[in-house]
Each structure stands twice: as C-alpha cells, then as structure tokens.
Design a protein around this motif. Structure first.
Motif, PDB file in Angstrom:
ATOM      1  N   ASP A 162      28.150  42.025  42.329  1.00 49.46           N
ATOM      2  CA  ASP A 162      27.972  43.304  41.633  1.00 49.46           C
ATOM      3  C   ASP A 162      29.173  43.530  40.726  1.00 49.46           C
ATOM      4  OD1 ASP A 162      27.506  45.861  40.755  1.00 49.46           O
ATOM      5  OD2 ASP A 162      27.262  46.749  42.746  1.00 49.46           O
ATOM      6  N   SER A 163      28.986  43.312  39.439  1.00 45.54           N
ATOM      7  CA  SER A 163      30.113  43.443  38.511  1.00 45.54           C
ATOM      8  C   SER A 163      30.578  44.884  38.367  1.00 45.54           C
ATOM      9  CB  SER A 163      29.730  42.880  37.136  1.00 45.54           C
ATOM     10  OG  SER A 163      28.553  43.494  36.630  1.00 45.54           O
ATOM     11  N   ASP A 164      29.720  45.847  38.690  1.00 37.08           N
ATOM     12  CA  ASP A 164      30.151  47.252  38.632  1.00 37.08           C
ATOM     13  C   ASP A 164      31.225  47.546  39.681  1.00 37.08           C
ATOM     14  OD1 ASP A 164      28.519  47.977  36.530  1.00 37.08           O
ATOM     15  OD2 ASP A 164      26.848  48.564  37.811  1.00 37.08           O
ATOM     16  N   GLN A 165      31.236  46.775  40.755  1.00 32.29           N
ATOM     17  CA  GLN A 165      32.193  47.002  41.829  1.00 32.29           C
ATOM     18  C   GLN A 165      33.480  46.200  41.649  1.00 32.29           C
ATOM     19  OE1 GLN A 165      31.638  49.414  44.022  1.00 32.29           O
ATOM     20  NE2 GLN A 165      29.700  49.753  42.947  1.00 32.29           N
ATOM     21  N   LYS A 203      37.081  45.241  40.405  1.00 33.12           N
ATOM     22  CA  LYS A 203      38.208  46.130  40.169  1.00 33.12           C
ATOM     23  C   LYS A 203      39.247  45.479  39.258  1.00 33.12           C
ATOM     24  CE  LYS A 203      36.524  49.080  43.172  1.00 33.12           C
ATOM     25  NZ  LYS A 203      35.906  50.344  42.715  1.00 33.12           N
ATOM     26  N   GLU A 216      41.848  42.613  40.358  1.00 38.48           N
ATOM     27  CA  GLU A 216      41.223  41.724  41.340  1.00 38.48           C
ATOM     28  C   GLU A 216      41.330  40.280  40.875  1.00 38.48           C
ATOM     29  OE1 GLU A 216      36.651  40.924  42.959  1.00 38.48           O
ATOM     30  OE2 GLU A 216      37.209  42.872  42.122  1.00 38.48           O
ATOM     31  N   ASN A 220      25.938  41.894  36.100  1.00 38.57           N
ATOM     32  CA  ASN A 220      24.804  42.818  36.172  1.00 38.57           C
ATOM     33  C   ASN A 220      24.001  42.812  34.882  1.00 38.57           C
ATOM     34  OD1 ASN A 220      25.746  43.407  38.685  1.00 38.57           O
ATOM     35  ND2 ASN A 220      26.158  45.566  38.316  1.00 38.57           N
ATOM     36  N   ILE A 241      28.439  56.019  38.948  1.00 44.75           N
ATOM     37  CA  ILE A 241      29.396  55.114  38.299  1.00 44.75           C
ATOM     38  C   ILE A 241      30.175  55.925  37.271  1.00 44.75           C
ATOM     39  CG2 ILE A 241      29.707  53.025  36.922  1.00 44.75           C
ATOM     40  CD1 ILE A 241      28.642  52.455  39.693  1.00 44.75           C
ATOM     41  N   TYR A 290      26.461  50.039  31.187  1.00 46.68           N
ATOM     42  CA  TYR A 290      25.608  50.348  32.336  1.00 46.68           C
ATOM     43  C   TYR A 290      24.139  50.457  31.917  1.00 46.68           C
ATOM     44  CZ  TYR A 290      23.906  52.424  36.638  1.00 46.68           C
ATOM     45  OH  TYR A 290      23.205  52.651  37.792  1.00 46.68           O
TER      46      TYR A 290
END
Length: 469
Positions: free
Chosen positions: A169-172, A174, A177, A259, A330, A341
C-alpha cells in the motif's frame, strides 16, 4: 674565599636535612584524589555508545532483496528506425530500416506471467523479449499501456508458475522509510540499491498532474520499469525517472506509486483501457501569500477555486472557497496528494471528502464522474467546456476550448491549436461539448468533409470566421 664557599655549602646541607626530617616525622599525610569527569559527546544523540554497535537494530535487506530479484526481469525492446538514405535507396525508391535495441526492467506481478513496466520502455516496439533472473528468455506480448502514468502491461507464457512480487500500500509508505530499487541498470542484471523515501506526491511537470514517490536509492538508465520495494519485499512503486543533468543518477529518483500502477493494470486487464474518475474541482495548493489574499491563516490543504458543472463535487455540495483536508482519511496537504489519490479510483467510486468551510469541518461523500463528462474527442481534437471564471475574465459568452489537437489540416490552414475556442460550426452555435456530441451523431467521422463554415476565437481573443468553398 674558600671559607665563604664552605660556609654556604654547610648551610644548604643543614637546611635540606632539617626539611626532610620535618616531612618524614612531623607532617600529617594528606591524600589528594582527582574526581573523574563524565564526558558527554554532543554529536551522539543516543542513550549509550553501545547502541551504535547493536547489529540487531540495523536494517536487514537480504530477505526483501532475495525475494524481489527473482520477480524483476530484463525487458528488451527492438524498434525499427529509418537509417541514413544511400544512393541505392534513392535510385530504387526505398527506405532502409535498421533495428535499434532498448532495454529496461519489469516486475512479474502474478504467477501467470503478467509483467508491469514503463510505457517508455516498450514505446514503438517492433519486438519485445523478457529475460528472467535465471537467464531464461521469452517473447513478450503487449497487453496495454497508459502513457499518462507511464505504465504498460506485458504477458509471457511460461511452462511453470513464475515468482512474482506482491503489491504493498503506497499510501501507507512513510517519508524516511527504507526502500530497495531493483532493476537492470546499464544491462547489469539483478542490481539492488538501497535508500529512503525522500518525499511523496512529487510532481515534475509543474502542472500538479503527477504524484511520484521520490527516493535517494540509486536508479540509472535501465532501471526504468523496475521495482521499488519496502523492507518486507512489498512492491510500493515502479521506478520511472531520475533527476539528472548528465543522464545518470545524481541523487534522486522517482517511482509511480504502487496503488496507481495497480489500478492502471487492473483497468487494462478488465476494460482494455484506463478508467479515470474525476472529482470535479479546480484549485491549488496554498502558500502564505495566497492564504493572506484569501483571508485565511492556514496553508495546508487544497483550495477549491472552482467547481465544475454537473460534476460529482457539485452534486455533493462542494463549493468554491472550501479547503479539502482529507480524502477517505488520507491527509491532503497539496494538490498532488489529491490528484494522486484520485488516480487510484474509477468513475462512480464514492470518495469521502473532509473539508473546511468557514472554520467548520464538513464531511461529504462524492461520487466520481467520468472524464468524458468534461471533454470530447472531435476531428482529432480534444475539446472541453469553458469555465465560468474564464468566460468572465475574457468576456466570452460561449464556446468550447481546444485542449489538445492532432489535426494538422486545421493547424496548417487556420493555425488552430491548443487554447483556441470553437464557437460555431455550419451556423450552429457551439455552447458546450453537448453541441459537439450532436454533430458527431449527425456526421460521424466525416465531419471535416461537411464543414462549410467555422467560427472560432484565437489565442489573442480575436473572433474569426472562415467559409469553406
């Protein structure tokens, strides 16, 4: 003289003996203890120096790398280009063709042999081949592409199930990271580099139309289409571009978020093309100056400058002046967050929009619209409706604007290009793209042969009319 020297020596000797006797027999013993001082190095913000030597806390990429290299492939693209014309070519009236080989990377995404890569890796391909990490080579079939996101889907037929990468999940993901970039730079197969996520929702066009993951993992020519994975080995991006003045890596690289890439290939597999949903607003990201002009004291969020007619945003009640803060929980701090998104959604998907209106938070469900509601392809041109603000600014009552054009005839004869406004065709007043739809239904693809009169406004906002005989 001798008597004087003898007297001095005897006096000195007597004084020395007297002092030694006092120190030895009469003076009390005083011990001097030096207290140790604690040194606190100001360049080590750690509880203990020993923590720097704790190898258990250092990132371990071996498992992620081992799993990913077998899912990343070497893509070879043979194209045909016109070579330099020789005297024989000129004499026999022929054009020589020569083969050119381009290379890149790809990622196997399921055991059946579907491979995701960049559109620019396979562009203009005459023949495609894919080499796996075990040096087995297959011919590849192009399933579909999406130039806007630079994503393409290939397929190979293997006799056995293939190793593949799983989507994360690329939205998650950070900022900060750890990530790995896996690909085939300079034809060096199965190359792994490490870095961190430097930024998210990065746009390279200046038009807020892109939403890349930025990383400092080394990416070079040949890495395009390769995998960007997290420390779990999950695919969070497709490496696409580098920022360079030399053509090679100098610090930053960019990847299409997983995503977005996943949604594009799912659309290609299910529909044959990409299904783009539209929120239906025009706006931008704040800065201090813009916020002060509007009269607000915050700079994060997307300011709604205009709501498109008949869009999902208008139907849901979004208004000009609203500030969008979240989409489906988001956070949205800039327009690239919003556009990135929305690219993961399809028409008729419902997105929960949290916005700020008059210092009050509101939550509105918005059903995304189709892009076809706002533009139409006509005579090799993409036309769109004029916004109310555009009409007001330039005192134009009606018409449709040329968004893009490939109509060389209209360009060569009338100069009609991007930014021109069509206001009339064959004495029919063109007020919106609905009028264009009616003309398409009436004339079909032969509309250009049936045009007798054309009214338009050029980029200098001068009204023109041409009669064809």
């Amino acid at each position: 003289m001798k008597k004087i020297l003898s007297l001095v020596l005897v006096s000195a000797l007597g004084g020395t003996l007297t002092l030694g006797a006092y120190k030895l027999f009469l003076e009390k013993e005083n011990k001097v203890v030096v207290a140790p001082t604690e040194t606190k190095p100001n360049f080590l913000p750690t509880k203990s120096v020993n923590s720097l030597l704790n190898t258990n806390e250092t990132p371990n990429f071996t498992v992620a790398a081992e799993n990913t290299v077998h899912a990343v492939v070497h893509v070879k693209n043979m194209t045909l280009s016109s070579g330099q014309m020789t005297f024989e070519d000129l004499f026999f009236g022929r054009r020589s063709q020569r083969a050119q080989l381009g290379t890149g990377s790809g990622v196997i995404i399921n055991a059946d042999g579907y491979i995701i890569t960049n559109n620019h890796v396979i562009d203009n391909a005459h023949e495609l081949s894919v080499t796996l990490n075990n040096n087995t080579t297959y011919k590849a079939e192009l399933i579909g592409t999406d130039p806007k996101t630079d994503i393409a889907l290939l397929k190979i037929d293997a006799d056995e199930d293939l190793p593949y990468a799983t989507f994360g999940d690329s939205d998650q993901a950070k900022i900060g990271e750890w990530v790995l970039a896996v690909g085939n730079p300079f034809n060096l197969t199965s190359t792994v580099t490490a870095g961190i996520i430097s930024a998210k929702s990065r746009d390279l066009t200046g038009k807020s139309s892109q939403s890349f993951i930025q990383t400092d993992a080394a990416v070079n020519p040949g890495n395009s289409g390769g995998a960007l994975v997290n420390t779990n080995g999950e695919l969070i991006g497709i490496n696409t571009a580098i920022s360079s003045q030399t053509g090679s890596y100098i610090g930053y690289s960019f990847a299409v978020p997983s995503n977005i890439a996943r949604k594009v290939i799912e659309d290609i597999m299910e529909y044959g093309n990409v299904q783009n949903g539209v929120l239906g607003i025009k706006g931008g990201t704040f800065n201090n100056t813009a916020a002060e002009e509007i009269g607000i004291n915050y700079t994060e969020g997307v300011y709604v400058g205009e709501v498109i007619k008949n869009s999902g945003a208008e139907k849901a009640g979004i208004k000009k002046g609203d500030v969008i803060k979240k989409l489906d929980n988001i956070e949205v701090s800039k327009f690239e967050d919003l556009s990135g998104y929305i690219k993961t959604k399809r028409p008729n998907d419902v997105v929960t929009v949290e916005l700020l209106r008059n210092n009050t938070l509101k939550t509105l469900p918005v059903t995304l619209s189709k892009t076809e509601m706002f533009s139409i392809n006509f005579m090799k041109m993409e036309l769109k409706d004029l916004s109310d603000s555009f009409k007001e600014t330039y005192n134009i009552d009606y018409g449709v604007m040329v968004k893009e054009t490939q109509n060389q005839w209209l360009y060569s004869n009338l100069g009609i290009s991007e930014g021109y406004i069509i206001t009339g065709i064959n004495d029919i007043k063109i007020e919106s793209i609905e009028d264009i739809s009616k003309l398409k239904e009436k004339y079909g693809d032969d509309i250009q042969e049936n045009i007798k009169r054309l009214a338009y406004i050029n980029k200098r906002k001068e009204k023109k009319e041409v009669i064809f005989r």
